[in-house]
Enzyme design. Structure first.
Site, PDB file in Angstrom:
ATOM      1  N   PHE A  83      23.391  -8.292  51.377  1.00  0.00           N
ATOM      2  CA  PHE A  83      24.241  -7.128  51.086  1.00  0.00           C
ATOM      3  C   PHE A  83      23.478  -6.179  50.172  1.00  0.00           C
ATOM      4  O   PHE A  83      22.966  -6.591  49.136  1.00  0.00           O
ATOM      5  CB  PHE A  83      25.542  -7.559  50.406  1.00  0.00           C
ATOM      6  CG  PHE A  83      26.473  -6.398  50.174  1.00  0.00           C
ATOM      7  CD1 PHE A  83      27.314  -5.961  51.184  1.00  0.00           C
ATOM      8  CD2 PHE A  83      26.474  -5.718  48.966  1.00  0.00           C
ATOM      9  CE1 PHE A  83      28.151  -4.859  50.991  1.00  0.00           C
ATOM     10  CE2 PHE A  83      27.304  -4.623  48.764  1.00  0.00           C
ATOM     11  CZ  PHE A  83      28.149  -4.197  49.780  1.00  0.00           C
TER      12      PHE A  83
ATOM     13  N   ASP B 172      16.179  -7.117  45.823  1.00  0.00           N
ATOM     14  CA  ASP B 172      17.447  -6.536  45.376  1.00  0.00           C
ATOM     15  C   ASP B 172      18.052  -7.499  44.358  1.00  0.00           C
ATOM     16  O   ASP B 172      18.611  -8.536  44.716  1.00  0.00           O
ATOM     17  CB  ASP B 172      18.368  -6.347  46.592  1.00  0.00           C
ATOM     18  CG  ASP B 172      19.748  -5.808  46.198  1.00  0.00           C
ATOM     19  OD1 ASP B 172      20.091  -5.847  45.005  1.00  0.00           O
ATOM     20  OD2 ASP B 172      20.468  -5.358  47.104  1.00  0.00           O
TER      21      ASP B 172
ATOM     22  N   LYS C  68      24.830  -3.431  38.484  1.00  0.00           N
ATOM     23  CA  LYS C  68      25.923  -4.293  38.017  1.00  0.00           C
ATOM     24  C   LYS C  68      25.950  -4.561  36.509  1.00  0.00           C
ATOM     25  O   LYS C  68      26.388  -3.736  35.742  1.00  0.00           O
ATOM     26  CB  LYS C  68      25.897  -5.588  38.808  1.00  0.00           C
ATOM     27  CG  LYS C  68      26.466  -5.385  40.218  1.00  0.00           C
ATOM     28  CD  LYS C  68      26.874  -6.685  40.844  1.00  0.00           C
ATOM     29  CE  LYS C  68      27.508  -6.503  42.192  1.00  0.00           C
ATOM     30  NZ  LYS C  68      28.896  -6.061  42.128  1.00  0.00           N
TER      31      LYS C  68
HETATM   32  N1  PLP Z   1      23.042  -5.053  46.223  1.00  0.00           N
HETATM   33  C1  PLP Z   1      23.645  -6.198  45.900  1.00  0.00           C
HETATM   34  C2  PLP Z   1      22.859  -7.461  45.921  1.00  0.00           C
HETATM   35  C3  PLP Z   1      25.001  -6.220  45.551  1.00  0.00           C
HETATM   36  O1  PLP Z   1      25.597  -7.379  45.244  1.00  0.00           O
HETATM   37  C4  PLP Z   1      25.721  -5.015  45.537  1.00  0.00           C
HETATM   38  C5  PLP Z   1      27.161  -4.983  45.216  1.00  0.00           C
HETATM   39  O2  PLP Z   1      27.854  -5.954  45.303  1.00  0.00           O
HETATM   40  C6  PLP Z   1      25.045  -3.829  45.877  1.00  0.00           C
HETATM   41  C7  PLP Z   1      23.710  -3.881  46.203  1.00  0.00           C
HETATM   42  C8  PLP Z   1      25.772  -2.503  45.862  1.00  0.00           C
HETATM   43  O3  PLP Z   1      26.031  -2.151  44.542  1.00  0.00           O
HETATM   44  P1  PLP Z   1      27.077  -0.980  44.198  1.00  0.00           P
HETATM   45  O4  PLP Z   1      28.427  -1.477  44.572  1.00  0.00           O
HETATM   46  O5  PLP Z   1      26.903  -0.786  42.713  1.00  0.00           O
HETATM   47  O6  PLP Z   1      26.662   0.212  44.977  1.00  0.00           O
END
Ligand code: PLP
Length: 392
Positions: free
Chosen positions: A134, A219, A248
């Site tokens: 994700f 990520d 986050k």
């Molecule tokens: N990347 C990862 C691994 C995530 O867990 C999330 C959100 O849960 C995101 C990207 C997207 O982050 P945001 O909701 O701050 O755009």
């Protein structure tokens, strides 16, 4: 007599787009690992937003940093340097031992910056990502996200995103070629159900990238900022990426996103290639500096490892029906068999005063603040056991 207004949950349903399946609770206050709802009921918070309130709610150091920065300077744009942003970039580079930072406001934006950067730095179009990964909800990060069913309503998405099964180094190596700009992976798939990369997988990804002249992007939006018991989860694997993204928990509850790249890769961006009006503003950066200070001064990396171990061990004992209990540090998931719905268990846990979240693969996710105590862990496991008991 004036009629009292309808409950906030009903007003939310009437005024907000239905992008979230919200739980029927309204929180009004938080302190440490505790939350209070609008009836004054206390909850133990093992969600921390979704892995965001990294040092708990209203930590005095964080409150003071945010309030004093707000009183001094809130915004001047990125056309000027501000002390909190530069200091934050220097701190992150020191924690990694390399790199240059670009600041944004969210995880999706940090990944969007990374995706643009790797294409410009390599002149190649293709990105290899993993099924179940994700990366966000913007069009490019959605294209990178490994849930094909989520793509369908929004097509056409940006092209050249390829997905391979997570954890299989051979499939990954076979997909990386001389058209590949980057491989994009999470060290632990968070939204995908708290699935840690198998041992050696990130190292194999590094090798595949090196062999093809591609870049490795990790990520760490969910796994970074101490969540897994290290500043960056990849440091536990001894693998060095070319680009890493964070968001986050980094600013402990204020919007932030960061894309950090090696000097060489970062050099591909010049003025006008990418930008953000609000990214890296003085207040979120002051908050993030307070988060880093508290993690350092209170020894929270080590604590995340030990309380995380205790949480996983106790959950494995308490949830004998579980298919698996897995995680790293304080990113922990309990995968339930299909006949027990993870949303029902999360709802039942609320009834027992425990706040949890769900993640893919029918998993209940535990992401408390890194300041969580052993007593909190024991209380949470007890409440979870009671909630699970109601659903089995
Ligand atoms: N990347 C990862 C691994 C995530 O867990 C999330 C959100 O849960 C995101 C990207 C997207 O982050 P945001 O909701 O701050 O755009």
């Amino acid at each position: 007599m004036r009629a009292s207004p309808p409950p906030l949950v009903d007003r939310a349903a009437g005024a907000l787009m239905a992008t979230y399946d919200r739980f029927p609770v309204t929180f009004v206050r938080g302190e440490g690992t505790r939350l209070w709802d609008d009836d004054g009921r206390e909850y133990l918070d093992f969600a921390a937003g979704i892995a965001v309130a990294q040092i708990g709610h209203a930590h005095p150091r964080w409150v003071e940093a945010v309030a004093s920065q707000a009183a001094r300077l809130a915004h001047v744009s990125n056309l000027f340097s501000t002390e909190p942003q530069v200091e934050m970039a220097e701190r992150l580079v020191a924690l990694l031992g390399w790199g240059r930072a670009f600041f944004a406001n969210s995880g999706a934006e940090a990944n969007e910056a990374a995706l643009k950067l790797v294409r410009k730095a390599t002149g190649r179009p293709k990105v290899v990502a993993a099924t179940g990964g994700f990366h966000g909800r913007t069009l490019a990060t959605l294209a990178a996200t490994g849930y094909p069913e989520k793509h369908v309503p929004f097509e056409p998405l940006p092209r050249e995103f390829v997905h391979v099964p997570f954890g299989d180094p051979e499939e990954l190596a076979a997909a990386v070629d001389d058209r590949t700009a980057a491989v994009l992976l999470e060290p632990v798939q968070g939204e995908g159900g708290v699935v840690p990369a198998p041992e050696g997988y990130l190292a194999a990804a590094r090798e595949a990238c090196d062999a093809a002249g591609a870049l490795l992007v990790l990520d760490e939006v969910q796994t970074g900022a101490g969540r897994c018991g290290a500043w960056f989860a990849h440091q536990l694997d001894g693998v060095r990426p070319d680009v890493v993204t964070l968001a986050k928990g980094l600013a402990g509850g204020l919007p932030i996103g960061v894309c950090i790249a090696t000097e060489e890769t970062a050099g591909a961006f010049g003025p006008g290639d990418h930008a953000s009006t609000f990214g890296g503003g003085p207040i979120p950066c002051a908050a993030a500096l307070a988060v880093l200070d508290v993690i350092e001064e209170e020894g929270l990396l080590e604590r995340a490892r030990s309380t995380g171990e205790r949480l996983m061990t106790s959950l494995a004992e308490a949830a004998r029906v579980a298919i698996e209990v897995r995680g790293r540090g304080l990113l922990v998931g309990v995968e339930l068999p299909p006949e027990i719905g993870s949303r029902d268990v999360v709802l039942a846990a609320l009834g027992h005063g425990l706040v949890l979240t769900q993640a893919g693969r029918n998993t209940v996710r535990f992401t408390p603040a890194l300041t969580v105590t052993e007593a909190d862990v024991d209380a949470a496991v007890q409440a979870f056991e009671a909630a699970l008991g109601e659903e089995t």
